[in-house]
Design an enzyme around this catalytic site. Structure first.
Site, PDB file in Angstrom:
ATOM      1  N   VAL A   3       0.832  -1.200   0.000  1.00  0.00           N
ATOM      2  CA  VAL A   3       0.000   0.000   0.000  1.00  0.00           C
ATOM      3  C   VAL A   3       0.870   1.254   0.000  1.00  0.00           C
ATOM      4  O   VAL A   3       0.586   2.253  -0.656  1.00  0.00           O
ATOM      5  CB  VAL A   3      -0.949  -0.007   1.220  1.00  0.00           C
ATOM      6  CG1 VAL A   3      -1.658   1.338   1.352  1.00  0.00           C
ATOM      7  CG2 VAL A   3      -1.954  -1.128   1.098  1.00  0.00           C
ATOM      8  N   ALA A   4       1.982   1.195   0.705  1.00  0.00           N
ATOM      9  CA  ALA A   4       2.841   2.367   0.833  1.00  0.00           C
ATOM     10  C   ALA A   4       3.501   2.735  -0.489  1.00  0.00           C
ATOM     11  O   ALA A   4       3.682   3.914  -0.791  1.00  0.00           O
ATOM     12  CB  ALA A   4       3.906   2.109   1.900  1.00  0.00           C
ATOM     13  N   ASP A  50       0.639  27.404 -42.014  1.00  0.00           N
ATOM     14  CA  ASP A  50       0.171  28.141 -43.178  1.00  0.00           C
ATOM     15  C   ASP A  50       0.607  29.599 -43.048  1.00  0.00           C
ATOM     16  O   ASP A  50       0.928  30.064 -41.947  1.00  0.00           O
ATOM     17  CB  ASP A  50      -1.358  28.078 -43.290  1.00  0.00           C
ATOM     18  CG  ASP A  50      -1.845  26.670 -43.610  1.00  0.00           C
ATOM     19  OD1 ASP A  50      -1.150  25.970 -44.347  1.00  0.00           O
ATOM     20  OD2 ASP A  50      -2.916  26.292 -43.106  1.00  0.00           O
ATOM     21  N   ASP A 385      -6.753  24.181 -42.555  1.00  0.00           N
ATOM     22  CA  ASP A 385      -8.117  24.688 -42.418  1.00  0.00           C
ATOM     23  C   ASP A 385      -9.096  24.065 -43.400  1.00  0.00           C
ATOM     24  O   ASP A 385     -10.298  24.204 -43.242  1.00  0.00           O
ATOM     25  CB  ASP A 385      -8.140  26.212 -42.575  1.00  0.00           C
ATOM     26  CG  ASP A 385      -7.513  26.670 -43.891  1.00  0.00           C
ATOM     27  OD1 ASP A 385      -7.181  25.806 -44.722  1.00  0.00           O
ATOM     28  OD2 ASP A 385      -7.360  27.890 -44.082  1.00  0.00           O
ATOM     29  N   ASP A 389      -6.970  19.074 -45.930  1.00  0.00           N
ATOM     30  CA  ASP A 389      -5.856  19.102 -44.976  1.00  0.00           C
ATOM     31  C   ASP A 389      -5.987  18.019 -43.908  1.00  0.00           C
ATOM     32  O   ASP A 389      -5.046  17.799 -43.136  1.00  0.00           O
ATOM     33  CB  ASP A 389      -5.775  20.468 -44.277  1.00  0.00           C
ATOM     34  CG  ASP A 389      -5.304  21.562 -45.213  1.00  0.00           C
ATOM     35  OD1 ASP A 389      -4.535  21.237 -46.134  1.00  0.00           O
ATOM     36  OD2 ASP A 389      -5.697  22.729 -45.020  1.00  0.00           O
ATOM     37  N   ASP A 484      -0.141  13.278   0.285  1.00  0.00           N
ATOM     38  CA  ASP A 484       0.487  13.340  -1.030  1.00  0.00           C
ATOM     39  C   ASP A 484      -0.396  14.058  -2.048  1.00  0.00           C
ATOM     40  O   ASP A 484       0.093  14.843  -2.864  1.00  0.00           O
ATOM     41  CB  ASP A 484       0.777  11.927  -1.553  1.00  0.00           C
ATOM     42  CG  ASP A 484       1.886  11.240  -0.769  1.00  0.00           C
ATOM     43  OD1 ASP A 484       2.515  11.915   0.054  1.00  0.00           O
ATOM     44  OD2 ASP A 484       2.103  10.040  -0.993  1.00  0.00           O
TER      45      ASP A 484
END
Length: 653
Positions: A3-4, A50, A385, A389, A484
């Site tokens: 767990v630690a 562009d 655009d 493309d 933590d």
């Protein structure tokens, strides 16, 4: 112990950090569509952009026009259809001319008006464009001679169109000329002479605009006064020279032509119909660079990011703008779409190492450029655009769509959308990506370093005869999720360090533990364990030799581990600067998290029901001060490491 060592809060903290990064980017006009792109932005090494609208303001203003016998300078501001046509044919002090006295110019302005999908209108005292800015500039030009699009649309209703495409680099509009064709100068067919048909109305007329080179090669005649004469090689050369002169000034140049038609052509007949055209003239428009782009390009250079311009404009125009913005040096090489078509992939990979400007390119060329750069291990951001493309945006590591002018298809294929269509926004997003990645590394150092210290402390307790472990699983979960988690979330919003754009991009292939992070975690974990074990040995003997609960040494170890991590969180905000040198208000969340977590930890000791639930023991004031003293040593150690690094860096120089 299992767990630690497992950082339960790490996945949540990383997700929240990326989400906070997207929020900061939205404030800087960059909309992130895919969460992992936030981190990838920090690794970008090449930005393929562009020109029009991204590097420039996309506010076109026609400055020059050329016909077969006239060179004209056009005055005026913005889209305001007020201005003069001034002849510049060798006149040192050009005077305004009357457009109505120049049939060639009237034919050119007719093409500008009819072959156009934009709308010029006045709103709140300002002239604005609905549609493409390039076409808007042409309407403004025609408006200076009194041409109104709605009036011409009534006289010459549109009956067909060959729309613009990046492959054809031109568009054509077919109008019905039977009701007003006498005002259009066209060329007949058969054996009739040009002069005999100059005034003959045609049932339909086609007006074409686009790339001057592409249109000129399809022209067989040129408009001279009221007549259309066969075009000569000398006239072709003169047109190309005029085109190059304007392109070298950084102007975007369009060519115009027309053709009388006996009938409306079928839809897919553009290749056959757009031939045997009559050349009308050129229009050169200025699109000023965005003022912030020069600084953004300079920041790219400093940050190890290479800017590349990819445009459909003439190569001389592209080079002039790129030199002005600092993308390339004077005289640098420019590759065109035709050059790319002649290259295989190995040759292209060699060329992309040095070429930073590409002109007259089609969307498929963008895809090849991205692939060639990626084969050079570059992390590429590509803007786009249009619908076509989308493949290049998908292929790029970061596909960047335009939020204002971009199509829905390009946005769907992208990882990021520029809400302001600005190149500087891409650079700002790359900076935010670096900040996010740095913060991820920062809180990973914090969380895993602390967990290693906990693991060593728990493992050492039975080995040195403590008679059991100092922490319960519930206390360990408390540290991993609260002690933590809260400071780690606060570290996720740490602002950028001053040198974030003065170092190379992050290497996406490197381990998260690279560049000393793994060694730091082990070192900090060991120091934290030494402090905790030292306190554990002392407090164990102290608890068993003084009146009170003999197990309160466990609470002292628990408290020391938690409070020491608060000092670690404060010190780890910067890798090089001391905490006292940092602006305490630049990240108030860290201080709030430290204060809140410390208060919660004290509540676990001094609030009875929490003490019973978490299995802690009451500590006296002196015992708490001892815990705080040992905890402070963690902060002192990290600060001393910074001083040692400074000394080493100074000696190394």
């Amino acid at each position: 112990m299992a767990v630690a060592i497992v950082p339960e809060g790490l996945p949540a903290v990383i997700t929240v950090t990326l989400a906070l990064g997207t929020q900061r980017m939205v404030k800087r006009q960059a909309l992130i569509r895919k969460l992992p792109a936030v981190e990838t932005l920090g690794s970008v090494t090449t930005i393929c952009s562009d020109k029009t609208g991204t590097l420039t303001q996309n506010k076109m203003v026609v400055q020059f026009a050329y016909t077969s016998s006239a060179a004209l300078h056009i005055t005026g501001d913005g889209y305001d259809p007020q201005g003069d046509f001034c002849s510049v044919n060798g006149d040192p002090d050009p005077a305004a001319i009357n457009p109505n006295e120049h049939p060639e110019l009237l034919n050119l302005l007719t093409a500008c008006t009819i072959c156009n999908d934009a709308i010029l209108q006045k709103e709140a005292g300002q002239w604005v464009i609905l549609g493409d800015p390039t076409e808007g500039a042409l309407l403004s030009l025609a408006g200076k001679a009194g041409f109104q699009k709605d009036q011409w649309a009534e006289r010459f209703p549109r009956v067909a169109e060959f729309p613009f495409s990046s492959e054809r680099k031109r568009m054509s509009v077919i109008v019905e000329a039977s009701n007003g064709g006498q005002g259009i100068r066209g060329r007949g067919q058969g054996t009739e002479t040009p002069s005999s048909i100059a005034h003959r109305p045609s049932p339909y007329m086609m007006f074409t605009k686009g790339s001057p080179e592409m249109i000129l090669e399809r022209c067989t005649h040129i408009q001279v006064g009221d007549v259309a004469l066969p075009i000569t090689d000398i006239q072709r050369q003169r047109v190309l020279e005029q085109n190059n002169q304007m392109a070298e000034r950084g102007l975007r140049v369009l060519g115009f032509a027309c053709k009388p038609l006996a009938e409306v052509p079928p839809e897919e007949s553009d290749e056959a119909t757009e031939r045997s055209l009559t050349w009308l003239g050129l229009a050169g428009m200025h699109d000023a660079p965005r003022p912030e782009v020069r600084d953004a390009v300079a920041r790219c250079r400093t940050a190890g990011i290479r800017p590349i311009m990819i445009t459909g404009d003439h190569q001389l125009t592209a080079r002039a703008v790129a030199e002005d913005l600092g993308i390339v040096q004077a005289g640098s090489r420019v590759l065109t779409g035709r050059d790319l078509e002649k290259m295989d992939l190995p040759k292209l990979e060699e060329e992309v190492r040095s070429v930073s400007v590409y002109a007259r390119v089609a969307p498929e060329h963008k895809l090849r450029i991205v692939q060639a750069l990626q084969h050079q291990d570059q992390i590429v951001a590509m803007t786009g655009d249009g619908v076509n493309d989308a493949p290049a945006l998908k292929q790029a590591d970061i596909g960047v769509a335009m939020g204002i002018t971009g199509t829905d298809v390009s946005k769907d294929a992208s990882d990021m959308v520029l809400l302001d269509d600005n190149f500087a926004t891409i650079v700002a997003a790359a900076e935010e990506g670096r900040v996010v990645y740095t913060n991820i590394r920062r809180f990973i150092k914090y969380i895993l370093g602390s967990n290693i210290g906990e693991l060593l402390t728990i493992g050492a307790a039975p080995l040195i005869g403590m008679g059991g472990v100092p922490l319960t699983p519930l206390q360990i979960l408390w540290m991993n999720l609260v002690t933590d988690g809260l400071p780690a979330l606060a570290l996720a919003v740490e602002p950028a360090e001053p040198n974030v754009m003065n170092r190379p991009p992050n290497n996406p292939t490197e381990s998260i533990f690279a560049r000393g992070l793994g060694g730091y975690m082990l070192r900090i974990g060991l120091i934290l364990a030494i402090l905790a074990i030292s306190l554990m040995v002392w407090s164990y003997n102290y608890s068993h030799t003084t009146p009170g609960d003999p197990d309160r040494w466990k609470t002292m170890v628990f408290t020391t581990l938690c409070i020491a991590q608060m000092g670690h969180a404060l010190a780890i905000r910067s890798n090089t600067r001391l905490t006292i040198e940092l602006n305490p208000f630049s990240n108030p969340y860290v201080w709030a998290a430290v204060v809140l977590t410390t208060a919660l930890q004290l509540m676990l000791i001094y609030v009875p029901f929490l003490r019973d639930f978490f299995g802690t023991h009451y500590l006296s004031g002196s015992e708490l001060l001892i815990c705080l003293g040992f905890s402070a040593l963690m902060f002192v150690w990290v600060e001393l490491e910074k001083l040692v690094y400074r000394w080493y860096a100074a000696v190394k120089k």
